[in-house]
Design a protein around this motif. Structure first.
Motif, short mmCIF file in Angstrom:
data_model
loop_
_atom_site.label_atom_id
_atom_site.label_comp_id
_atom_site.label_asym_id
_atom_site.label_seq_id
_atom_site.Cartn_x
_atom_site.Cartn_y
_atom_site.Cartn_z
N GLN A 1 65.18 -32.49 89.55
CA GLN A 1 64.93 -33.87 89.10
C GLN A 1 63.67 -33.99 88.26
O GLN A 1 63.46 -35.02 87.63
CB GLN A 1 64.94 -34.86 90.25
N ARG B 1 71.92 -47.05 76.19
CA ARG B 1 71.16 -46.57 77.35
C ARG B 1 72.01 -45.71 78.29
O ARG B 1 71.58 -45.40 79.40
CB ARG B 1 70.62 -47.75 78.17
N HIS C 1 74.75 -43.33 96.71
CA HIS C 1 73.96 -44.16 95.80
C HIS C 1 73.93 -45.61 96.28
O HIS C 1 72.87 -46.23 96.30
CB HIS C 1 74.55 -44.08 94.40
N ASP C 2 75.08 -46.17 96.63
CA ASP C 2 75.15 -47.58 96.99
C ASP C 2 76.33 -47.76 97.94
O ASP C 2 77.46 -47.99 97.52
CB ASP C 2 75.34 -48.42 95.72
N THR D 1 65.53 -33.27 84.54
CA THR D 1 66.68 -34.00 84.01
C THR D 1 66.77 -35.39 84.61
O THR D 1 66.20 -35.66 85.67
CB THR D 1 67.99 -33.23 84.26
N HIS D 2 67.49 -36.28 83.92
CA HIS D 2 67.66 -37.66 84.38
C HIS D 2 68.99 -37.85 85.11
O HIS D 2 69.25 -38.91 85.63
CB HIS D 2 67.69 -38.62 83.19
N SER D 3 69.86 -36.85 85.02
CA SER D 3 71.22 -37.09 85.49
C SER D 3 71.45 -36.43 86.85
O SER D 3 70.89 -35.39 87.16
CB SER D 3 72.21 -36.60 84.44
N PHE D 4 72.25 -37.08 87.67
CA PHE D 4 72.57 -36.59 89.00
C PHE D 4 73.29 -35.24 88.90
O PHE D 4 72.95 -34.28 89.59
CB PHE D 4 73.46 -37.61 89.71
N ARG D 5 74.28 -35.20 87.99
CA ARG D 5 75.10 -34.00 87.85
C ARG D 5 74.23 -32.82 87.44
O ARG D 5 74.33 -31.73 87.99
CB ARG D 5 76.14 -34.27 86.74
N THR E 1 70.93 -32.55 87.79
CA THR E 1 69.99 -32.23 88.86
C THR E 1 70.63 -31.24 89.82
O THR E 1 70.02 -30.24 90.23
CB THR E 1 69.58 -33.50 89.62
N VAL F 1 67.54 -39.27 93.98
CA VAL F 1 67.83 -38.37 92.87
C VAL F 1 68.11 -39.24 91.64
O VAL F 1 68.81 -40.24 91.75
CB VAL F 1 69.06 -37.50 93.19
N PRO F 2 67.55 -38.89 90.47
CA PRO F 2 67.82 -39.72 89.30
C PRO F 2 69.30 -39.68 88.92
O PRO F 2 69.99 -38.70 89.20
CB PRO F 2 66.97 -39.06 88.21
N SER F 3 69.78 -40.76 88.33
CA SER F 3 71.15 -40.77 87.83
C SER F 3 71.16 -41.59 86.55
O SER F 3 70.39 -42.54 86.42
CB SER F 3 72.09 -41.38 88.86
N THR F 4 72.02 -41.22 85.62
CA THR F 4 72.07 -41.94 84.36
C THR F 4 72.88 -43.23 84.53
O THR F 4 73.66 -43.35 85.46
CB THR F 4 72.73 -41.10 83.26
N PRO G 1 60.45 -48.87 74.04
CA PRO G 1 61.47 -48.80 75.09
C PRO G 1 62.46 -49.96 75.00
O PRO G 1 63.54 -49.90 75.57
CB PRO G 1 60.64 -48.86 76.37
N HIS G 2 62.12 -51.03 74.31
CA HIS G 2 63.01 -52.18 74.22
C HIS G 2 63.20 -52.59 72.76
O HIS G 2 62.73 -53.63 72.34
CB HIS G 2 62.46 -53.36 75.02
N PRO G 3 63.90 -51.74 71.98
CA PRO G 3 64.05 -52.07 70.55
C PRO G 3 64.88 -53.33 70.34
O PRO G 3 64.84 -53.91 69.26
CB PRO G 3 64.77 -50.83 70.00
N ASP G 4 65.63 -53.78 71.36
CA ASP G 4 66.49 -54.94 71.19
C ASP G 4 65.74 -56.26 71.33
O ASP G 4 66.28 -57.32 71.07
CB ASP G 4 67.67 -54.89 72.17
N GLU H 1 76.49 -42.55 84.76
CA GLU H 1 76.95 -42.04 86.06
C GLU H 1 77.13 -43.17 87.06
O GLU H 1 78.10 -43.19 87.82
CB GLU H 1 75.95 -41.01 86.60
#
Lengths: 268, 309
Positions: free
Chosen positions: B221, A131, B170-171, B224-228, B230, A91-94, B287-290, A97
């Motif tokens: 998913q 980011r 996640h880990d 959205t990019h976020s777990f919460r 999703t 599942v994607p996560s930011t 994607p990499h402005p830095d 997060e």
């Protein structure tokens, strides 16, 4: 006298049938920056993973911040950066997060108030503040590594354990990381870091421990780089093979040997 | 309009709608953790094991002379699902290589055991159909109370412990190094999955339980990019397809369970189809402005100028 940050005595660890660590002693005092060096398979990762409680020792003792490994260890004062995990979780996560999960420890299972601000501050330390809301899986490899470093820093640890934090990270990012580390070490951070080469961190390392076949074979001053390779001015530039093979310009006493091409010559 | 009113005043339908609403909200919450751990098919495995529980409940009910004889079927399914799910978790921890096989053996054992035991209990494999394909129109008040309580437990734990369950899913190595009670949290996910399977069993049936846990998460998913988020999107999609599917089956003679799953997959197909169009709307920034623009690329030489010795 305060207890050392890490105190490992006669540590043996088996992984399956292999006896990976064979009697390791390691002591890291507060404020030290210790590099753990050694070839692949020498037991570096096994040692740090045992120190942070991921692996079980078969024999020996590990004390962390004065407490025997287990529930008594004040885990909120320890930060761990594992070798890069595959970011492609289901599942994607930011990034925010992932970093926020570093705020949980021991019996604290809920995020504190203001976790977003804390996560953003930690991402700022590794140069990724913009980011925070990006999907971690869509960041580049080096950026993902920095997200994992931010996850360890977010709880403001006094002991940081890193497993090859700069593997595959480009030079500018390594420099930025070294600068961040220098600032944290100035503030009293204790560091145990697994490295393949000292690289940009060389100036920070106060002591190097070298493992070989699961035993400590060197514990003392960090190794000096070969000849001029360590100097800032040295450019790791190797000439390309010219059309006709030529004898190496800085012949290193191999004139009887085969003709050296430009590429070979660069390796002493 | 009056037809909707008559549907909403039908007590049978009221119970069914409440059950569908809660299960639709709860199943994707647990599904999010399963997808995160790459255990999307775990729900199927637990569903198979739960079938043995249904048959065992039936057997015990018959032996005790209870009326109706399937009154213990759902408690039996709860017990079997929890035991099976905890066993799978233990096997997963022991060695990752054998976990796959252990899971497969449990799948087959669950179905075969269920069919064998139900015939011993005096039923036929046909008696299991209601559990395999759902039977939401026969939800009794007792069933409803059990469903409501279990769904509230699932939602409370699944949402309340989200940061910790996310960290472990996640880990796991990092979670261990943070001193989190990883074993207990893993068990919590396993038990949540088992409870979700048993409550969703009434709505979509054991064979389709996993779809209700997984497909809404797959939709989440995409957007959205976020777990919460999703999890949130998954939960909303779950409620919408469950309530819509059930309502449609009130007017048309269609199996509500199958209809709910087909609706969910339809939503997934539409969102997946629209996804490239939506993604292209976003401005295509660097994607990499830095990274400094310090490399000048020389204009390409004419094609005939190179390759000549």
């Amino acid at each position: 006298m305060t207890a050392p940050a890490i105190d490992v005595r006669d540590l043996h660890v088996h992984l399956g049938a292999s006896h990976v660590l064979r009697g390791v002693d390691l002591r890291v005092d507060h404020g030290e920056v210790v590099a753990l060096l050694g070839a692949n398979g020498s037991g570096k990762s096994t040692l740090v993973r045992t120190v942070v409680g991921v692996l079980e020792p078969t024999r020996g003792e590990v004390d962390l911040l004065g407490h025997r490994l287990g529930d008594d260890v004040p885990w909120q004062r320890v930060g761990y950066v594992p070798q890069r995990v595959s970011a492609a979780a289901g599942v994607p996560s930011t990034a925010a997060e992932v970093v926020a999960s570093g705020l949980l420890h021991g019996r604290r299972l809920a995020l504190p108030r203001g976790w977003r601000r804390l996560a953003r501050e930690a991402l700022e330390q590794v140069g990724l503040a913009d980011r925070a809301d990006h999907a971690t899986g869509q960041l580049s490899g080096g950026q993902q590594q920095r997200v994992l470093i931010a996850r360890a820093l977010v709880r403001k640890p006094e002991l940081l354990v890193l497993d090859e934090p700069v593997a595959g990270v480009d030079r500018p990012s390594q420099e930025a990381f070294a600068a961040t580390m220098a600032r944290l070490v100035d503030d009293g951070l204790t560091v145990l870091v697994v490295l393949h080469e000292l690289g940009e961190l060389a100036g920070l390392i106060s002591r190097a421990v070298v493992l070989r076949h699961g035993q400590v074979v060197h514990d003392g001053a960090p190794p000096r780089p070969h000849a001029e390779h360590g100097s800032r001015e040295h450019e790791h530039v190797h000439p390309h093979t010219s059309e006709v093979p030529v004898v190496g310009a800085h012949d290193v006493g191999l004139s009887d040997g085969p003709l050296l091409t430009g590429e070979q010559e660069a390796r002493p | 309009m009056s037809e909707i009113a008559s549907m909403l005043t039908d007590p049978l339908m009221q119970r069914a709608l409440l059950a569908a609403l809660l299960v639709g909200a709860a199943a994707p919450v647990v599904g999010t953790y399963l997808v995160q751990r790459r255990l999307a098919l775990l729900g199927d495995g637990i569903g198979h094991v739960a079938l043995t529980g249904v048959a065992l409940g039936w057997l015990v009910g018959s032996a005790m002379g209870l009326v109706p004889n399937d009154v213990l079927a759902i408690p039996g399914a709860v017990v079997a699902a929890v035991v099976g799910s905890v066993l799978i978790e233990v096997v997963r921890r022991r060695g990752r290589t054998s976990g796959d096989l252990a899971l497969a053996i449990m799948f087959y054992g669950g179905i075969a055991g269920g069919v064998l035991i139900i015939t011993v209990a005096g039923g036929s494999s046909g008696s299991l159909m209601a559990y395999l394909f759902g039977s939401i129109s026969t939800v009794t008040t007792t069933d409803l109370i059990l469903t409501v309580v279990l769904c509230l437990v699932i939602l409370a734990v699944g949402v309340g412990l989200r940061p910790a369950l996310f960290s472990v899913s996640h880990d796991e190595e990092f979670a261990v190094s943070s001193g989190l009670p990883v074993w207990a949290l893993n068990m919590a996910v396993a038990v949540l999955a088992a409870l979700t399977v048993t409550v969703a069993m009434r709505v979509v049936g054991l064979l389709l339980v996993s779809a209700l846990m997984i497909v809404p998460v797959a939709i989440g998913q995409l957007v959205t990019h976020s777990f919460r988020r999703t999890m949130g999107v998954g939960s909303v999609v779950g409620v919408v397809v469950c309530v819509t599917g059930l309502s449609i089956s009130y007017w048309y003679p269609l199996s509500p369970g199958a209809l709910i799953v087909v609706l969910a997959i339809g939503v997934y197909a539409v969102v997946a189809g629209l996804h490239p169009l939506l993604a292209r709307r976003r401005p295509a920034g660097d994607p990499h402005p830095d990274i400094p623009d310090d490399v000048q690329v020389a204009p390409r030489a004419p094609a005939d100028a190179d390759c000549t010795p």
